[in-house]
Design an enzyme around this catalytic site. Structure first.
Site, mmCIF file in Angstrom:
data_model
loop_
_atom_site.group_PDB
_atom_site.id
_atom_site.type_symbol
_atom_site.label_atom_id
_atom_site.label_comp_id
_atom_site.label_asym_id
_atom_site.label_seq_id
_atom_site.Cartn_x
_atom_site.Cartn_y
_atom_site.Cartn_z
ATOM 1 N N GLY A 39 48.330 35.839 38.683
ATOM 2 C CA GLY A 39 48.215 37.201 38.176
ATOM 3 C C GLY A 39 46.787 37.677 38.011
ATOM 4 N N ASP A 40 45.979 36.898 37.291
ATOM 5 C CA ASP A 40 44.607 37.355 37.042
ATOM 6 C C ASP A 40 43.765 37.298 38.317
ATOM 7 O OD1 ASP A 40 42.699 34.766 36.876
ATOM 8 O OD2 ASP A 40 44.616 34.254 35.963
ATOM 9 N N GLN A 41 44.085 36.360 39.235
ATOM 10 C CA GLN A 41 43.322 36.261 40.483
ATOM 11 C C GLN A 41 43.519 37.495 41.370
ATOM 12 O OE1 GLN A 41 43.714 32.445 42.587
ATOM 13 N NE2 GLN A 41 44.411 31.501 40.695
ATOM 14 N N GLU B 37 38.727 36.574 26.715
ATOM 15 C CA GLU B 37 38.710 35.116 26.759
ATOM 16 C C GLU B 37 37.285 34.577 26.840
ATOM 17 O OE1 GLU B 37 38.143 33.119 29.765
ATOM 18 O OE2 GLU B 37 37.556 34.896 30.857
ATOM 19 N N HIS C 76 43.194 35.841 30.591
ATOM 20 C CA HIS C 76 42.396 35.985 31.800
ATOM 21 C C HIS C 76 42.743 37.279 32.529
ATOM 22 C CE1 HIS C 76 41.361 31.679 31.423
ATOM 23 N NE2 HIS C 76 40.341 31.981 32.188
#
Length: 344
Positions: free
Chosen positions: A286-288, A10, A308
């Site tokens: 999720g990405d965090q 991204e 991400h």
């Protein structure tokens, strides 16, 4: 030194935030090239610069290329000692994006980290601070990470001026996170806020969100309202679902000419769209979780595999080799499994 191409995936600021945080955690120098190459405004923006400066202060790092607009950065970390960190973003730069870099590193400091950050609390293209406080930190607490956050003042685009303070304790017990299928929605909570605007704006946002959620769920809905003063006007709402696993969230920001009712409905509909996927982790969380999940192990089911998320997996594995297995296509529900837990 590890070299990371900031144009991968991204191609945004998340590559930078995760890479510098992992550099500080591991003590490994990192060089990041093509920073935010895929963005209209490539290079470092103020919130990215201040995230780097915060980690520089926290780890006693030597840094090269730390200036707004820079497309290349070198970060040579020292030791993560802890203590007090002040981050004065003089714009509406996102406070939560700074915290995405600061939180993982602070968790590995020798002693508690106290932070004070000024900037934007509720701005476009970044998680609202209420989401971070009530959804992200809730999940991290399940993983054994103790952090607190207090919103002292709101900050909206374009003036900023928000103030957030908090603490992160040393991460002593790293608990595996295993959450897959969503079973039951217990209830809904939220916060609807209006700054330098009439109280009815916050009330109408909350009412619209409440009514929309009740169309689909026979569960309690408690949305608090907040009216405050700051440097400029703005409004927004964050709602989250209490479930039998984690919390899932949805949010929306007010805009000039946008009815408060529309803002409330947008937040509710975003949350409903995540719940209908039947996963315990919404697409924003999720990405965090990826940088933290590497150290705890476990398996999560996400409402959507985002770019991400895939990009964050790639950055983590630049430091540690193969750590994750990701099942599912981008834009669709999927699973993330830790196949090799990282030990520090």
């Amino acid at each position: 030194m590890i070299t990371i191409d900031g144009s991968y995936g991204e191609g945004g600021g998340q590559i930078l935030r995760t890479a510098v945080a992992l550099s500080a955690i591991t003590g490994t120098p990192v060089r990041i090239i093509n920073i935010r190459a895929n963005r209209l405004n490539p290079g470092l923006r103020p919130q990215h610069l201040h995230a780097i400066l915060a980690l520089k202060e926290l780890s006693g790092a030597r840094v090269k290329g730390a200036s707004v607009g820079s497309r290349e950065l070198e970060f040579h970390p020292g030791k993560l000692k802890g203590g007090k960190v002040r981050v004065p973003i003089k714009t509406a730069g996102s406070i939560t994006l700074v915290l995405q870099a600061l939180l993982p590193a602070a968790a590995f400091a020798e002693r508690e980290v106290e932070f004070e950050i000024t900037g934007g609390t509720d701005v476009p293209w970044s998680p609202p601070v209420d989401y971070l406080k009530n959804v992200t930190l809730f999940a991290l607490d399940r993983m054994g990470l103790r952090a607190k956050l207090e919103i002292r003042r709101r900050g909206h685009y374009p003036k900023g001026g928000g103030l957030v303070v908090g603490q992160v304790e040393p991460w002593m017990e790293k608990k595996p996170l295993r959450v897959e299928k969503l079973g039951k929605v217990i209830g809904f909570e939220g916060i609807s806020h209006a700054t330098n605007l009439p109280a009815h704006v916050a009330e109408r946002q909350a009412r619209a969100a409440r009514e929309r959620l009740r169309e689909f769920y026979d569960a309690p809905v408690e949305i608090a309202t907040e009216v405050s003063r700051s440097l400029g006007p703005g409004s927004g709402i964050v709602v989250w679902a209490e479930t039998d696993c984690l919390r899932l969230g949805g949010d929306a920001l007010g805009e000039r000419g946008k009815p408060a009712e529309k803002v409330g409905r947008e937040a509710a509909e975003e949350l409903l769209s995540q719940l209908e996927k039947g996963a315990c982790v919404d697409k924003f969380l999720g990405d965090q979780l990826i940088p933290f999940l590497a150290f705890t192990g476990g398996e999560i089911e996400v409402a959507e595999v985002t770019r991400h998320l895939v990009t964050n997996v790639w950055v983590v594995e630049k430091f540690f080799g193969k750590v994750f297995e990701v099942e599912g296509e981008i834009g669709k529900p999927g699973k993330v499994k830790v196949v090799r837990r990282v030990e520090i």
